[in-house]
Write a protein that holds these residues in place. Structure first.
Motif, mmCIF file in Angstrom:
data_model
loop_
_atom_site.group_PDB
_atom_site.id
_atom_site.type_symbol
_atom_site.label_atom_id
_atom_site.label_comp_id
_atom_site.label_asym_id
_atom_site.label_seq_id
_atom_site.Cartn_x
_atom_site.Cartn_y
_atom_site.Cartn_z
ATOM 1 N N THR A 190 0.837 -1.216 0.000
ATOM 2 C CA THR A 190 0.000 0.000 0.000
ATOM 3 C C THR A 190 0.868 1.261 0.000
ATOM 4 O O THR A 190 0.571 2.216 -0.713
ATOM 5 N N ARG A 204 -6.429 4.271 6.600
ATOM 6 C CA ARG A 204 -5.439 3.195 6.674
ATOM 7 C C ARG A 204 -5.868 2.117 7.670
ATOM 8 O O ARG A 204 -6.444 2.412 8.703
ATOM 9 N N GLY A 205 -5.573 0.889 7.318
ATOM 10 C CA GLY A 205 -5.975 -0.230 8.171
ATOM 11 C C GLY A 205 -7.436 -0.617 7.973
ATOM 12 O O GLY A 205 -7.991 -1.422 8.712
HETATM 13 N N1 ASP Z 1 -3.610 -2.024 2.975
HETATM 14 C C1 ASP Z 1 -4.248 -0.956 3.691
HETATM 15 C C2 ASP Z 1 -3.266 -0.300 4.632
HETATM 16 O O1 ASP Z 1 -2.099 -0.633 4.642
HETATM 17 C C3 ASP Z 1 -5.488 -1.394 4.386
HETATM 18 C C4 ASP Z 1 -5.327 -2.525 5.357
HETATM 19 O O2 ASP Z 1 -4.345 -3.257 5.332
HETATM 20 O O3 ASP Z 1 -6.222 -2.704 6.169
HETATM 21 O O4 ASP Z 1 -3.637 0.583 5.346
#
Ligand code: ASP
Length: 441
Positions: free
Chosen positions: A51, A184-185
């Protein structure tokens, strides 16, 4: 057959080795029918998350810098996994399509979302599950706000046609068809939405730690694991900076009463932490514990306003909130007395505008005095068990006194489920250790 939704975070899907563990976990329980994946995360210290690399591509595009090599690094990671796992997917075709789109300077949301998109395609092939894109299922309005009910219905309808599927986390789309990501996340949120929509028995969130600990292990040595916690308790703790699960993932699961189980892909035998509506039960006991956890963060500012006869002046607090609204500042707490009210704000939210805000307070509220206390850390001590007992705050405050920590602010929620104290930033770690030692034997 039951239904389990299992979401695997970046480290669980970082490479072929991790994906092999992930597959074994999925195959161990036939109820694990709907799988949500993040983009590949770090494989080792110093490695890059896919990401992050994709966001970097966008930065290059914006600055008219070449980005082909960067995108190739991303592509190579997927290719390596494809070869390692012996799956066959037309990755080159997908890369071409994305490369074509990159030429049109797409939004950063589109670019970032390709990390989960490609990964879900690959993992679906590896597991022999259907790939179901979330672009048309997770719906946002034109302003980017999640449309919870429309999303719920769309996922439910689509998944009724798939017995087993892999879905990419992190994104959906707006009514004009543009890709929109969560913050994020955010794949955690996708997992929770899927779990709600299919009425899952449990929402498993597989990561690289065995659930929640009672305190940050960088501050407290070997803190105990939390075996069960209620949604509400976790909400209090995650808000304060305990970052294992995205805080917005709790609401959808809670609405449908789906327990969330945080598990460790590298230690699948550990039962992890269960998040349910009851938590450890009314008595708040997890091995007889009074508190469930302690969390906090630094860098807040307290502005204490004093005005004679404030209590009989209508609209005082409304005007404070109006000023905060004008500056787009969230307040964290608003402890008040008869003629005083304190506004607790994060420095991040103040964003260097403290002087301006104080001037507004001065001119629009006309207080008799304004005191500003900067560099404050907030610490939340949380647990349902606290309300059922006497002497909890006495224990907490005397522990802080004994440790020589000066308390600058106190706020206790009316649910009696948490006590928040504000201390100087420099006392943050010491205060957390003192509270932990006072309650946990
Ligand atoms: N890939 C995205 C991030 O690194 C979302 C996730 O992993 O939840 O934020």
């Amino acid at each position: 057959m039951g239904i389990k939704v299992a979401k695997f975070g970046g480290s669980s899907v970082a490479d072929g080795i991790q994906l092999t563990k992930t597959k074994a976990i999925i195959e161990q329980d036939p109820d694990r029918r709907y799988i949500v994946v993040s983009a590949p995360g770090k494989r080792f210290e110093g490695d890059n998350k896919i990401t992050d690399l994709l966001y970097l591509c966008k930065t290059h595009i914006e600055h008219n810098l070449p980005y082909d090599q960067l995108f190739q690094v991303v592509a190579d990671r997927y290719m390596a996994v494809e070869v390692n796992l012996g799956v066959e997917v037309d990755l080159l075709g997908y890369f071409d399509e994305i490369r074509e789109n990159l030429k049109k300077n797409p939004s950063s949301d589109y670019i970032a979302s390709r990390g989960e998109y490609l990964n879900a395609i690959l993992v679906a092939a590896f597991l022999g599950y259907d790939f179901v894109d979330t672009a048309d299922l997770i719906k946002f309005d034109a302003k980017g706000k999640l449309l919870m009910e429309e999303t719920d219905q769309a996922i439910r309808e689509e998944l009724s046609r798939h017995e087993r599927a892999v879905l990419p986390g992190f994104y959906g789309s707006t009514p004009d068809g543009q890709i929109k990501t969560f913050s994020r996340g955010g794949s955690d949120i996708t997992g929770a939405l899927v779990a709600r929509a299919v009425g899952a028995d449990v929402y498993e969130n597989w990561t690289d730690v065995s659930g929640f600990l009672m305190a940050d292990p960088r501050i407290v040595k070997n803190p105990k694991q939390i075996h069960s916690i209620s949604y509400k308790e976790l909400r209090e703790l995650s808000y304060m900076g305990a970052s294992v699960l995205h805080e917005d993932a709790i609401y959808p699961a809670r609405m449908a009463n789906v327990p969330i189980n945080i598990r460790n892909t590298n230690d699948p035998d550990d039962a992890g932490t269960f998040i349910t509506s009851e938590g450890a039960g009314v008595a708040g006991q997890d091995d007889g514990r009074i508190i469930t956890g302690i969390a906090g963060s630094k860098d807040f500012t307290v502005v204490a306003l004093y005005k004679n006869m404030m209590s009989s002046e209508r609209g005082f607090v409304r005007r404070i909130l109006g000023i905060l609204d004008d500056y787009d500042i969230n307040f964290e707490h608003l402890p008040s007395g008869i003629d005083t009210v304190s506004v607790v704000m994060s420095n991040k939210s103040i964003n260097g505008r403290l002087d301006e805000v104080l001037e507004e307070f001065e001119s629009r509220l006309r207080p008799d005095s304004i005191d500003v206390i900067e560099n404050i850390a907030l610490i939340a001590t949380v647990g349902h068990g606290m309300s059922a007992r006497t002497g909890v705050s006495a224990t907490l405050f005397s522990a802080l006194a004994k440790a020589g920590v000066n308390i600058r602010m106190i706020d206790q929620g009316s649910s009696e489920m948490n006590i928040i104290v504000g201390v100087d930033n420099k006392d943050f770690e010491k205060a957390i250790r003192a509270i932990y030692d006072a309650f946990v034997q």
